[in-house]
Scaffold this active site. Structure first.
Site, mmCIF file in Angstrom:
data_model
loop_
_atom_site.group_PDB
_atom_site.id
_atom_site.type_symbol
_atom_site.label_atom_id
_atom_site.label_comp_id
_atom_site.label_asym_id
_atom_site.label_seq_id
_atom_site.Cartn_x
_atom_site.Cartn_y
_atom_site.Cartn_z
ATOM 1 N N SER A 144 0.693 -1.158 0.073
ATOM 2 C CA SER A 144 -0.003 -0.068 -0.104
ATOM 3 C C SER A 144 0.882 1.232 -0.078
ATOM 4 C CB SER A 144 -0.790 0.073 1.265
ATOM 5 O OG SER A 144 -1.431 1.373 1.517
ATOM 6 N N TYR A 157 -1.967 -0.827 10.454
ATOM 7 C CA TYR A 157 -1.842 -1.231 8.931
ATOM 8 C C TYR A 157 -0.900 -0.872 7.986
ATOM 9 C CZ TYR A 157 -3.873 -1.417 4.096
ATOM 10 O OH TYR A 157 -3.854 -1.453 3.018
ATOM 11 N N LYS A 161 2.375 -2.972 5.997
ATOM 12 C CA LYS A 161 2.611 -2.790 4.660
ATOM 13 C C LYS A 161 4.077 -2.468 4.286
ATOM 14 C CE LYS A 161 -1.399 -3.851 3.049
ATOM 15 N NZ LYS A 161 -1.646 -5.019 2.070
HETATM 16 P P1 NAP Z 1 -11.884 -5.472 -0.477
HETATM 17 O O1 NAP Z 1 -12.504 -4.761 -1.650
HETATM 18 O O2 NAP Z 1 -12.472 -5.203 0.924
HETATM 19 O O3 NAP Z 1 -11.698 -7.109 -0.887
HETATM 20 C C1 NAP Z 1 -11.467 -7.815 0.164
HETATM 21 C C2 NAP Z 1 -11.180 -9.535 -0.630
HETATM 22 O O4 NAP Z 1 -10.615 -9.736 0.330
HETATM 23 C C3 NAP Z 1 -12.696 -10.097 -0.524
HETATM 24 O O5 NAP Z 1 -12.559 -11.007 -1.727
HETATM 25 C C4 NAP Z 1 -12.644 -10.815 0.704
HETATM 26 O O6 NAP Z 1 -13.432 -12.020 0.558
HETATM 27 C C5 NAP Z 1 -11.075 -11.313 0.751
HETATM 28 N N1 NAP Z 1 -10.401 -11.548 2.186
HETATM 29 C C6 NAP Z 1 -10.633 -10.743 3.342
HETATM 30 N N2 NAP Z 1 -9.654 -11.371 4.318
HETATM 31 C C7 NAP Z 1 -9.402 -12.582 3.750
HETATM 32 C C8 NAP Z 1 -8.676 -13.328 4.324
HETATM 33 N N3 NAP Z 1 -7.861 -13.374 5.518
HETATM 34 N N4 NAP Z 1 -8.074 -14.386 3.491
HETATM 35 C C9 NAP Z 1 -8.575 -14.545 2.227
HETATM 36 N N5 NAP Z 1 -9.478 -13.459 1.551
HETATM 37 C C10 NAP Z 1 -9.652 -12.458 2.633
HETATM 38 O O7 NAP Z 1 -10.226 -4.965 -0.554
HETATM 39 P P2 NAP Z 1 -9.295 -4.275 -1.613
HETATM 40 O O8 NAP Z 1 -9.596 -2.879 -1.262
HETATM 41 O O9 NAP Z 1 -9.477 -4.990 -2.834
HETATM 42 O O10 NAP Z 1 -7.804 -4.607 -0.768
HETATM 43 C C11 NAP Z 1 -7.047 -5.684 -1.448
HETATM 44 C C12 NAP Z 1 -5.570 -5.329 -0.980
HETATM 45 O O11 NAP Z 1 -5.248 -3.930 -1.576
HETATM 46 C C13 NAP Z 1 -5.090 -5.435 0.386
HETATM 47 O O12 NAP Z 1 -4.137 -5.967 0.655
HETATM 48 C C14 NAP Z 1 -5.275 -3.865 0.827
HETATM 49 O O13 NAP Z 1 -4.507 -3.610 1.807
HETATM 50 C C15 NAP Z 1 -4.636 -3.397 -0.500
HETATM 51 N N6 NAP Z 1 -4.944 -1.999 -0.843
HETATM 52 C C16 NAP Z 1 -6.107 -1.522 -0.896
HETATM 53 C C17 NAP Z 1 -6.118 -0.099 -1.043
HETATM 54 C C18 NAP Z 1 -7.385 0.655 -1.395
HETATM 55 O O14 NAP Z 1 -7.719 1.722 -1.358
HETATM 56 N N7 NAP Z 1 -8.696 -0.139 -1.449
HETATM 57 C C19 NAP Z 1 -5.036 0.871 -0.950
HETATM 58 C C20 NAP Z 1 -3.856 0.059 -0.801
HETATM 59 C C21 NAP Z 1 -3.782 -1.150 -0.611
HETATM 60 P P3 NAP Z 1 -14.095 -12.960 1.766
HETATM 61 O O15 NAP Z 1 -14.780 -11.994 2.615
HETATM 62 O O16 NAP Z 1 -14.967 -13.800 1.196
HETATM 63 O O17 NAP Z 1 -12.769 -13.207 2.466
#
Ligand code: NAP
Length: 252
Positions: A144, A157, A161
């Site tokens: 991130s 968090y 990262k």
């Molecule tokens: P999201 O939309 O909330 O998606 C979460 C996904 O993760 C869902 O498919 C969920 O499905 C699954 N999940 C959650 N906990 C899990 C676990 N312990 N094991 C396996 N699957 C799990 O999240 P996102 O924003 O796409 O984030 C994805 C990644 O990008 C993360 O590493 C996050 O830190 C990073 N990131 C996101 C942002 C942002 O702004 N969105 C920015 C920087 C980095 P289930 O509920 O079925 O498990």
């Protein structure tokens, strides 16, 4: 999008039934890879698998909570069943608590480091026997921008990262002699459920003001960069943490 850079490759993308992980799985499959998708909830796995296979993509879904050793084992067994593994994308992360880094409870700290850091590390380690069989092994962590420039209210968090950025550097050096590359993507603010607290409601305008390109990222803004690193186009890139954040400040 008509690239076929990943034909013949097999990929695992964790946490790939929604958000960024789903977009990555879709993109890798569109470029020709066979993709194993997973997340914790069986219904989400079923829905996402249906959606992608309906589009003619070669995906296989199973339940995997990344912090559960048995689930990770089944993930690699599934890859083996389909012919091996070329690309591991470790994407799962949690953030159970909002607040400054020194206000984080021990329980939340442990959970954050267990899922975001330790599970990513173990996935990479456990993927190695299969990646060593590949001609072009790739490990890609989703870190991130918070790992470079901590978010005040996502303190622990952000530190988790940052740990991934170090893991990339150390693992890339160790695996370079085996031609396995290790990199991360550092997304900025991407419109997903995970980020909804800062992309909607009262926080929205402030969040937008931090992004020189003037918009939130979308999951497919991240997935193209992952596909690049996974493909032969990225074969000379290793040990890098690629920021995909619309120009947000990103100096460590
Ligand atoms: P999201 O939309 O909330 O998606 C979460 C996904 O993760 C869902 O498919 C969920 O499905 C699954 N999940 C959650 N906990 C899990 C676990 N312990 N094991 C396996 N699957 C799990 O999240 P996102 O924003 O796409 O984030 C994805 C990644 O990008 C993360 O590493 C996050 O830190 C990073 N990131 C996101 C942002 C942002 O702004 N969105 C920015 C920087 C980095 P289930 O509920 O079925 O498990």
């Amino acid at each position: 999008m008509s690239l076929n850079r990943l034909v013949g490759r097999i990929a695992i993308v964790t946490a790939s039934t929604d958000g960024i992980g789903f977009a990555i799985a879709e993109r890798l499959a569109k470029e020709g890879a066979k993709v194993i998708i997973s997340s914790r909830k069986a219904q989400n796995v079923e829905d996402a698998t249906k959606k992608l296979t309906k589009d003619g993509l070669n995906v296989h879904g199973l339940v995997c909570h990344v912090a559960k050793a048995e689930d990770r084992k089944r993930l690699f067994a599934e890859a083996e069943k389909h012919g091996g593994l070329d690309i591991l994308v470790s994407n799962a992360a949690v953030n159970p608590e909002v607040g400054g880094v020194l206000d984080c409870s021990e329980t939340s700290w442990d959970k954050i480091f267990d899922v975001n850091v330790k599970s990513s590390y173990l996935l990479a380690k456990e993927a190695l026997p299969l990646l060593r069989e590949s001609k072009a092994g790739r490990i890609i962590f989703i870190s991130s921008i918070g790992g470079l420039q901590p978010f005040n209210l996502l303190g622990a968090y952000s530190v988790s990262k940052t740990a991934l950025l170090g893991l990339v550097k150390a693992a890339a050096i160790q695996l370079a002699p085996e031609n396995i590359t290790v990199n991360s993507i550092c997304p900025g603010i991407i419109e997903t459920k995970f980020a909804s607290a800062i992309t909607t409601g009262p926080a929205k305008d402030f969040s937008l003001s931090q992004i020189p390109l003037g918009r939130f990222g979308r999951p497919h803004d991240v997935s193209g960069s992952v596909a690049f690193l996974a493909s032969d186009d990225g074969s000379f890139v290793t040990g890098e943490n690629l920021v995909v954040a619309g120009g947000m400040s990103s100096r460590l």
